[in-house]
Design a protein around this motif. Structure first.
Motif, short mmCIF file in Angstrom:
data_model
loop_
_atom_site.label_atom_id
_atom_site.label_comp_id
_atom_site.label_asym_id
_atom_site.label_seq_id
_atom_site.Cartn_x
_atom_site.Cartn_y
_atom_site.Cartn_z
N GLY A 1 8.09 -4.93 6.86
CA GLY A 1 6.68 -4.56 6.90
C GLY A 1 6.43 -3.07 6.90
O GLY A 1 5.32 -2.64 7.22
N MET A 2 7.44 -2.28 6.56
CA MET A 2 7.29 -0.83 6.59
C MET A 2 6.36 -0.36 5.47
O MET A 2 6.53 -0.74 4.31
CB MET A 2 8.65 -0.14 6.48
N SER A 3 5.41 0.49 5.81
CA SER A 3 4.48 1.03 4.82
C SER A 3 5.12 2.20 4.09
O SER A 3 6.19 2.69 4.47
CB SER A 3 3.18 1.48 5.50
N GLN A 4 4.45 2.67 3.05
CA GLN A 4 4.97 3.80 2.29
C GLN A 4 5.02 5.07 3.15
O GLN A 4 5.97 5.85 3.05
CB GLN A 4 4.09 4.04 1.05
N GLU A 5 4.01 5.24 3.99
CA GLU A 5 4.00 6.40 4.88
C GLU A 5 5.16 6.36 5.86
O GLU A 5 5.79 7.39 6.15
CB GLU A 5 2.68 6.47 5.65
N LEU A 6 5.47 5.17 6.36
CA LEU A 6 6.57 5.04 7.31
C LEU A 6 7.92 5.28 6.63
O LEU A 6 8.84 5.86 7.23
CB LEU A 6 6.55 3.65 7.96
N ILE A 7 8.04 4.87 5.37
CA ILE A 7 9.28 5.12 4.62
C ILE A 7 9.47 6.62 4.40
O ILE A 7 10.59 7.14 4.57
CB ILE A 7 9.24 4.37 3.28
N THR B 1 5.60 0.97 15.87
CA THR B 1 5.70 1.08 14.41
C THR B 1 6.75 2.10 13.99
O THR B 1 7.25 2.03 12.87
CB THR B 1 4.34 1.47 13.81
#
Length: 200
Positions: free
Chosen positions: A94-100, A162
């Motif tokens: 569930g990782m978002s692009q920002e988190l990546i 998160t």
């Protein structure tokens, strides 16, 4: 209290060193100090475990026996449970692009900070450039302590849940790439020596 334990535990340990239960006593002692350090002193439980290890190390006639018995239990029981508990809390899908992007940035900082910080320290202490680089690269890996600190930070509300997968991924990646990079640096160092000898 610590001085009392250091002076008393060796005497007690030397009396029971030939008993098979001494390894069980050591585990109970470690868990007890971990509990006391967190509940009564407000510090991480690994601090209590660390002091338990320091105290048990002074049990001169039992430390080898305790280590041999606890190592088996650690690898077969405690370590799998710890890493399984970390893995259960980590949701990578569930990782978002920002988190990546944050994970990549954190990974770069984790690598460079170790290479520059430890390498510079080694250089100041008189090591050569290649030796300093090897020391910096060898320190890149983050281990279980980083996971414990992250877990404690999450439990205390200092780290968002998160962000926890990003920290776990950084620990995994740095652990995997450290031996590869270190082998490359050592090869470069040896090759440089060979070239210097051939140039003479």
């Amino acid at each position: 209290m610590r001085l009392f334990c250091i002076s008393t535990v060796p005497q007690v340990g030397n009396r029971i060193w030939n008993k098979k239960r001494v390894a069980i006593y050591a585990v109970v002692f470690c868990l007890l100090l971990s509990y006391i350090s967190e509940v009564y002193f407000g510090v991480a439980d690994i601090t209590g475990a660390y002091f338990a290890g320091l105290i048990l190390f002074n049990v001169t006639e039992t430390k080898s026996y305790i280590a041999s018995k606890i190592n088996i239990t650690s690898y077969m029981f405690f370590t799998p449970i710890f890493f399984a508990s970390i893995g259960i809390k980590t949701v990578i899908m569930g990782m978002s692009q920002e988190l990546i992007l944050f994970t990549l940035a954190l990974l770069i900082v984790a690598i460079l900070s170790k290479i520059v910080g430890c390498g510079l320290g080694a250089k100041i202490c008189g090591f050569s450039n290649m030796d300093s680089l090897a020391i910096g690269v060898g320190m890149i890996s983050r281990g279980e302590v980083a996971l414990i600190v992250a877990q404690k930070g999450e439990q205390a509300g200092l780290i968002s849940s998160t962000l926890f997968p990003a920290i776990v991924l950084v620990v995994i990646v740095t652990t995997l790439i450290t031996p590869i990079l270190l082998k490359t640096v050592v090869y470069m160092k040896e090759q440089k020596k060979v070239d210097a000898i051939a140039a003479r």
